[in-house]
Design a protein around this motif. Structure first.
Motif, PDB file in Angstrom:
ATOM      1  N   GLY A 564       0.811  -1.210   0.000  1.00 56.76           N
ATOM      2  CA  GLY A 564       0.000   0.000   0.000  1.00 56.76           C
ATOM      3  C   GLY A 564       0.843   1.257   0.000  1.00 56.76           C
ATOM      4  O   GLY A 564       0.401   2.312  -0.471  1.00 56.76           O
ATOM      5  N   GLY A 565       2.074   1.170   0.515  1.00 59.54           N
ATOM      6  CA  GLY A 565       3.001   2.295   0.432  1.00 59.54           C
ATOM      7  C   GLY A 565       3.458   2.534  -1.001  1.00 59.54           C
ATOM      8  O   GLY A 565       3.624   3.676  -1.432  1.00 59.54           O
ATOM      9  N   VAL A 586       6.065   2.434   5.547  1.00 59.77           N
ATOM     10  CA  VAL A 586       6.960   1.275   5.300  1.00 59.77           C
ATOM     11  C   VAL A 586       6.877   0.825   3.838  1.00 59.77           C
ATOM     12  O   VAL A 586       6.532  -0.313   3.530  1.00 59.77           O
ATOM     13  CB  VAL A 586       6.655   0.116   6.270  1.00 59.77           C
ATOM     14  N   PRO A 587       7.249   1.696   2.896  1.00 59.10           N
ATOM     15  CA  PRO A 587       6.889   1.484   1.491  1.00 59.10           C
ATOM     16  C   PRO A 587       7.955   0.784   0.655  1.00 59.10           C
ATOM     17  O   PRO A 587       9.142   0.735   0.979  1.00 59.10           O
ATOM     18  CB  PRO A 587       6.714   2.922   1.000  1.00 59.10           C
ATOM     19  N   ILE A 640       6.350  10.539   5.099  1.00 55.63           N
ATOM     20  CA  ILE A 640       6.979   9.262   4.779  1.00 55.63           C
ATOM     21  C   ILE A 640       7.428   8.618   6.086  1.00 55.63           C
ATOM     22  O   ILE A 640       8.202   9.204   6.838  1.00 55.63           O
ATOM     23  CB  ILE A 640       8.178   9.478   3.842  1.00 55.63           C
ATOM     24  N   PHE A 641       6.933   7.408   6.329  1.00 61.92           N
ATOM     25  CA  PHE A 641       7.255   6.711   7.582  1.00 61.92           C
ATOM     26  C   PHE A 641       7.846   5.339   7.284  1.00 61.92           C
ATOM     27  O   PHE A 641       7.374   4.615   6.416  1.00 61.92           O
ATOM     28  CB  PHE A 641       5.999   6.532   8.446  1.00 61.92           C
ATOM     29  N   ALA A 654      12.157   4.262   1.529  1.00 64.92           N
ATOM     30  CA  ALA A 654      11.654   5.531   2.055  1.00 64.92           C
ATOM     31  C   ALA A 654      12.756   6.578   2.128  1.00 64.92           C
ATOM     32  O   ALA A 654      12.556   7.743   1.787  1.00 64.92           O
ATOM     33  CB  ALA A 654      11.041   5.300   3.437  1.00 64.92           C
ATOM     34  N   ARG A 655      13.952   6.148   2.575  1.00 63.39           N
ATOM     35  CA  ARG A 655      15.068   7.085   2.706  1.00 63.39           C
ATOM     36  C   ARG A 655      15.424   7.704   1.350  1.00 63.39           C
ATOM     37  O   ARG A 655      15.592   8.928   1.225  1.00 63.39           O
ATOM     38  CB  ARG A 655      16.291   6.361   3.254  1.00 63.39           C
TER      39      ARG A 655
END
Length: 704
Positions: A564-565, A586-587, A640-641, A654-655
């Protein structure tokens, strides 16, 4: 979730592998943020700390943050939550976390006492105390106990919440770990009891004994008292597989069915019977699973048509096999049909009691619970349990020594209820209900439909106040998953209700393709290079919400995690004009280097293989969020997590996405929890902080 494959057959590759390798190497050379993939390097962690500090300062400075945090923590640690029960060793066991037990306690009581308002619990294992004594950040990951006595258990412990675990043998009679008992050091193990003195184990016996996906593929028999180095090999898959692992099914009559499943990708597998003379392949389809053993019958879940068995055995159905005949000749099978889905039905789960087979199904995304009694000579008698309609229904723990089973129900506005069912008599008794955690009297749930780009009707749920003005002003969060045949169904999200709905927001859950809401075909419609239709479905729901004037782009936010991310990342790139807030959790975001990050090679059955298939690579070069960010575009400011301990998807995606946004001068919020695994946090306080930061972000973006 079943394991997954990392490489496609060479015969499927249209160009030489060396050309693909050169292309990948070239892409790596031009990626300025490869260094952020070194997920615990001092340089990468300094970057994380710097960006965390900025986000925390901005969001925690909001006057509403601390109220939101306290509300989220109070809900997460409330003593009146329903303690999830498990039948075990003649008692009811439960794993429990609260503000005094942040990592949790494994505890037990009697069935009769569990049904009272205030059960008397006895602590069996205190994870907080264990972590403190050993200087570890232990997270409990479950117990597997030896049948039928259920006294000796294999306890899985994770350091900080990662998928990798350490396994130790525990004796319920003494309440202690077994001195010199079975022990598996940290790893991504797959294991099961064969008998009291033997385990079947798949693990990284040496550092090289893993697939390209990072999972084990060699199964051995481990004998009590012997070192792991002396384990006897039973089966060896291929390094190009996703994984290979064992399972042993048992029924109440004392029958056993020892199996090894070799997963060639996330959805396809070969199943083998373990015999005294070696393993023998069982002739079931590759998208099928031997799920249960009931009364000498092996129960098979079909995610594809079983053409060799006849036209009745279509995808989404359940079949059975006579166990004696299966063991006599696993290559020549004569299945019987147990259950077949209707046009809007979907199979969710399979379990069993002593004498009954239990299925949880969906009927147009409404939960059903079915019990099947075996008939003498073959066949089954089906009974539907009399549970409330328009709710999500699922089986909890079942008792292999009786026909008792716990059944859960929940809805967006209906707090969780727990029933004790006797599948043999059909009786139901409500034993626990969750007290309401937010004011729902003024809210309503609607099931609506949007029309996707190919004309398919996409159902979705909307939860909102009864008195909303249809003028586009309602702050709305739209959520979906859209992958891996995982269904998105109504649930009682107390934190969302308290922190969002009570403040006037609306919540939407979309049943887009890629999920399992309408069976395997709903999932297969968006596999690999067909995936754009999933993203079209999601955008169609957003446009439908806007057309109905429930909300507007100014007041619409979207949220999704993991696969879903990725959905959020693609929608962020493709339709920046449709929303004002995007929560990417958490993508997966770099779909070109996915196979090189964490367990990314595992999911090529879902996304395709960019390294072996030029068509797949071309598709993701156009859609991969990291590669398709553009300078000068007016994107919404995302939150963004991720988590450092996520060894499944990895924080690298994500980073790198955030770093590229920063390079392009695009605004964003970034927060990386240093623990938590593939989730919101390793304990209640971490999860509450994540929830409070997220809701502060949505309130600022959509309500202010």
């Amino acid at each position: 979730m079943r394991p997954i494959l990392a490489a496609l057959l060479a015969s499927a590759v249209a160009v030489p592998l060396t050309a693909n390798a050169q292309t990948t190497a070239s892409a790596d050379a031009t990626d300025p943020y490869i260094w952020l993939e070194e997920f615990t390097s001092p340089r990468a962690m300094a970057w994380v700390e710097e960006h965390n500090a900025v986000t925390v300062k901005r969001l925690e400075a909001d006057a509403r943050y601390h109220t939101l945090y306290n509300e989220a923590l109070a809900i997460a640690g409330a003593k009146d939550r329903i303690p999830t029960p498990s039948f075990l060793n003649g008692a009811i066991y439960n794993f429990w976390q609260d503000p005094e037990h942040l990592r949790g306690v494994w505890r037990k009581t009697t069935l009769a006492d569990y049904g009272t308002a205030a059960p008397n619990w006895t602590t069996v294992l205190d994870i907080d105390a264990l972590g403190k004594a050993e200087g570890k950040s232990w997270v409990y990951k479950g117990a597997q106990c030896l049948e039928p006595e259920q006294r000796l258990c294999l306890i899985s412990l994770s350091d900080g919440g990662e998928d990798a675990v350490e396994v130790r043998e525990f004796d319920l009679a003494t309440g202690k770990f077994v001195p010199g008992g079975f022990h598996l050091p940290r790893g991504k193990h797959d294991f099961t009891w064969e008998d009291k003195d033997h385990l079947l184990v798949s693990t990284d016996w040496t550092p090289e004994d893993v697939t390209t996906s990072g999972y084990a593929y060699i199964v051995k028999r481990v004998t009590r008292g012997q070192p792991l180095a002396q384990a006897k090999e039973l089966f060896r898959g291929e390094k190009s597989d996703v994984a290979a692992g064992p399972t042993v099914l048992r029924d109440s009559q004392g029958h056993t069915l020892p199996l090894i499943v070799r997963s060639t990708d996330f959805f396809h597998s070969l199943t083998y019977l373990v015999t005294p003379t070696g393993v023998k392949q069982i002739a079931i389809p590759q998208k099928a699973q031997v799920a249960e053993l009931v009364g000498g019958r092996a129960i098979v879940r079909l995610d594809e048509d079983w053409t060799a068995a006849g036209p009745a055995f279509r995808q989404g159905s359940v079949a059975d096999l006579d166990l004696a005949a299966l063991k006599a000749d696993p290559a020549k099978l004569k299945p019987s049909l147990v259950w077949a889905p209707g046009p809007r039905d979907s199979l969710e789960s399979i379990t069993s009691t002593r004498n009954r087979l239990l299925l949880a199904t969906l009927d147009n995304v409404r939960g059903r619970a079915l019990a099947f009694a075996p008939k003498k000579g073959g066949g089954w008698t089906q009974t539907r349990m009399a549970l409330p309609d328009n709710l999500t229904v699922g089986f909890g723990s079942t008792d292999e020594k009786s026909d008792l089973a716990f059944v859960n129900t929940a809805g967006f506005l209906s707090p969780n209820a727990l029933y004790l069912a006797d599948a043999g008599t059909g009786t139901l008794k409500q034993v626990k209900t969750l007290p309401a955690k937010f004011e729902a009297a003024n809210h309503v749930v609607e099931q609506l439909e949007a029309t996707s780009t190919d004309g398919t009707k996409i159902p979705y749920f909307v939860v909102h106040r009864k008195d909303i003005a249809y003028d586009g002003t309602t702050p709305t969060i739209l959520n979906a998953y859209g992958g891996f045949q995982a269904s998105s169904t109504p649930s009682y999200a107390a934190t969302t209700g308290k922190l969002w709905l009570e403040r006037g927001g609306a919540f939407v859950l979309a049943n887009i393709r890629g999920g399992g809401e309408f069976g395997p075909a709903w999932h297969e419609a968006g596999l690999g290079v067909k995936r754009q239709i999933i993203y079209d479905d999601f955008a169609a729901v957003a446009k439908d919400l806007i057309a109905r004037r429930i909300t507007s782009p100014r007041r619409l936010g979207i949220q999704g995690g993991s696969n879903g991310g990725l959905l959020m990342g693609v929608e962020f790139i493709q339709h920046p004009e449709l929303w004002n807030a995007v929560n990417i959790q958490v993508p997966l975001l770099d779909m070109i280097r996915i196979s090189k990050i964490a367990a990314g090679a595992s999911w090529q059955g879902e996304y395709g293989d960019v390294n072996a298939d030029p068509a797949v690579r071309a598709f993701w070069q156009k859609l991969s969020p990291y590669q398709n960010l553009k300078r000068g575009v007016k994107y919404p400011e995302p939150f963004i997590f991720t988590t450092t301990k996520d060894d499944r998807v990895g924080p690298q995606h994500a980073r790198k996405f955030a770093a590229r946004m920063e390079e392009y001068g695009l605004p964003f919020y970034y927060y990386e929890n240093t623990e938590g695994g593939h989730g919101a946090g390793a304990d209640l306080k971490q999860a509450a902080r994540t929830n409070a930061l997220t809701m502060t972000y949505f309130i600022k973006k959509l309500m202010d």
